[in-house]
Design a protein around this motif. Sequence first.
Motif, PDB file in Angstrom:
ATOM      1  N   ARG A   1      39.068  38.766 107.640  1.00  0.00           N
ATOM      2  CA  ARG A   1      40.440  39.069 108.041  1.00  0.00           C
ATOM      3  C   ARG A   1      40.520  40.237 109.011  1.00  0.00           C
ATOM      4  O   ARG A   1      41.193  40.150 110.048  1.00  0.00           O
TER       5      ARG A   1
ATOM      6  N   ASP B   1      37.943  30.297 113.560  1.00  0.00           N
ATOM      7  CA  ASP B   1      37.949  30.669 112.141  1.00  0.00           C
ATOM      8  C   ASP B   1      37.290  29.521 111.362  1.00  0.00           C
ATOM      9  O   ASP B   1      37.913  28.491 111.117  1.00  0.00           O
TER      10      ASP B   1
ATOM     11  N   ARG C   1      34.433  41.298  99.875  1.00  0.00           N
ATOM     12  CA  ARG C   1      34.830  41.667 101.237  1.00  0.00           C
ATOM     13  C   ARG C   1      33.621  41.648 102.156  1.00  0.00           C
ATOM     14  O   ARG C   1      33.161  42.685 102.647  1.00  0.00           O
TER      15      ARG C   1
ATOM     16  N   GLY D   1      44.965  31.634  98.164  1.00  0.00           N
ATOM     17  CA  GLY D   1      43.678  30.951  98.354  1.00  0.00           C
ATOM     18  C   GLY D   1      42.519  31.814  97.898  1.00  0.00           C
ATOM     19  O   GLY D   1      41.616  32.131  98.678  1.00  0.00           O
TER      20      GLY D   1
ATOM     21  N   SER E   1      33.914  34.731 101.113  1.00  0.00           N
ATOM     22  CA  SER E   1      35.021  34.610 100.163  1.00  0.00           C
ATOM     23  C   SER E   1      35.156  33.195  99.635  1.00  0.00           C
ATOM     24  O   SER E   1      35.289  32.974  98.434  1.00  0.00           O
TER      25      SER E   1
ATOM     26  N   SER F   1      32.841  33.659 106.269  1.00  0.00           N
ATOM     27  CA  SER F   1      33.145  34.538 105.147  1.00  0.00           C
ATOM     28  C   SER F   1      32.463  34.061 103.877  1.00  0.00           C
ATOM     29  O   SER F   1      32.314  32.861 103.654  1.00  0.00           O
TER      30      SER F   1
HETATM   31  C1  LIG Z   1      42.221  30.434 107.099  1.00  0.00           C
HETATM   32  C2  LIG Z   1      41.682  31.734 106.603  1.00  0.00           C
HETATM   33  N1  LIG Z   1      40.954  32.484 107.436  1.00  0.00           N
HETATM   34  C3  LIG Z   1      40.456  33.681 107.054  1.00  0.00           C
HETATM   35  C4  LIG Z   1      40.682  34.164 105.783  1.00  0.00           C
HETATM   36  C5  LIG Z   1      40.154  35.540 105.441  1.00  0.00           C
HETATM   37  O1  LIG Z   1      39.278  35.571 104.416  1.00  0.00           O
HETATM   38  P1  LIG Z   1      38.379  36.862 104.123  1.00  0.00           P
HETATM   39  O2  LIG Z   1      39.024  38.047 104.761  1.00  0.00           O
HETATM   40  O3  LIG Z   1      38.350  36.944 102.649  1.00  0.00           O
HETATM   41  O4  LIG Z   1      37.042  36.558 104.737  1.00  0.00           O
HETATM   42  C6  LIG Z   1      41.436  33.421 104.875  1.00  0.00           C
HETATM   43  C7  LIG Z   1      41.706  33.941 103.521  1.00  0.00           C
HETATM   44  O5  LIG Z   1      42.472  33.424 102.757  1.00  0.00           O
HETATM   45  C8  LIG Z   1      41.941  32.162 105.294  1.00  0.00           C
HETATM   46  O6  LIG Z   1      42.669  31.395 104.478  1.00  0.00           O
END
Ligand SMILES: Cc1ncc(COP(=O)(O)O)c(C=O)c1O
Length: 391
Positions: A98, A204, A249, A34, A240, A238
Amino acid sequence: MTTSAKKETSPFARLNSLLAGVEPGLPAINLTIGEPQHPIPAFVAPVIAENVALFGRYPPIRGTDAFRQTIARWLDRRYGLDATIDPERMALPLNGSREGLTLAALTARQRKPGLEKPVVLLPNPFYQAYAAGAEVAGAEVVLLGSGREGSFPDLGQVPTEVLTRTIAVYIASPTAPQGDVATLEDWTHVIQIARAHDFMIFADECYSEIYRDGPPPGVLQAADRLGAGYANILTFHSLSKRSNLPGLRCGFVAGDPDFLETWTRFRNVAAPQVPGPIQAVAVAAYSDEGHVAQNRALYNAKYDAALATLGPRVRATRPEGGFFLWLEVGDGVEAATRLWREAGVRTIPGAYLSLPLPDGSNPGTPYIRVAMVQDLATTQEALTRMARVLG
Ligand SMILES: Cc1ncc(COP(=O)(O)O)c(C=O)c1O
């Protein structure tokens, strides 16, 4: 609702073993991880350049004032919170969500020191960092079943004896990978149960900005409506997914000020800080919604393509949020192998993202997860090949 003591292994490592020695039938298209591949926002490089001198300083674990104030304002705008997020006490930067999702479990454990057999509640399937959190906290994992509609977990099914031993529940909205969105009532129910048994909610909400028709309600919004502050609640966000910056990050956590105070003492000596120039990028990113709207439009075009291309025989659905297809294919391991061998399309078997129940069945078995993170043309090519193999 079930329990399992099985240790996690990386779904990607398991996939590599499954497909070792299987030659892709066509040039490879990877739809497993992802990792957003849309363009990086144009402001990122200039903001880093302007703030490059900050790489010469150790960044404070609490983040800059500008970072925390920007986050408080963004949460306020996004969820209509009426300025109830105190930037001094209720928001912190994370080095990607994460690490935060995992390390928060340690402090959740310390909050309830008397428990002999602490429990962490997880959805199933789930993001692997949640299980890592349970592991570092030395907690038993209890898997949650979903409610009658959609995949949002139902805490009402959990026996009181388990709830009294619970230190934290991990819940994603949109759910990952299914993409269902919690209503305010769903969140309210979770908050009431968590407060009745004094455990933490780790919400989350990393995919909260990747939605189809309307913004998903948030856990802080539900708490705000209840009007008793943000105790027992942390939300994780996030850049991301929201801003196509998985390599930056940077994310944040917000909520329970007492928890954050205790956790910051630990983080101050042990956790990764977010570099100053990266925090400056986050300030720019959370002050701009234009690139986020463009990003959503790119994902939504891919869902249109998926529905049109996969057709009724593969039964793709258009989830309310996220960027995955969670396709019911009969046997996910067999389908992922066939897609790789016959079409060069790499996907993840659903069973690799969930744990087996005590009866041996695994709720992920009939599915594959398809991450629609490539550009539209590449995604379209993959979908066309998948329709040929699966249809
Ligand atoms: C459901 C979910 N939560 C959290 C994350 C963590 O993402 P990041 O550490 O890049 O913020 C991801 C990353 O793929 C995710 O799919």
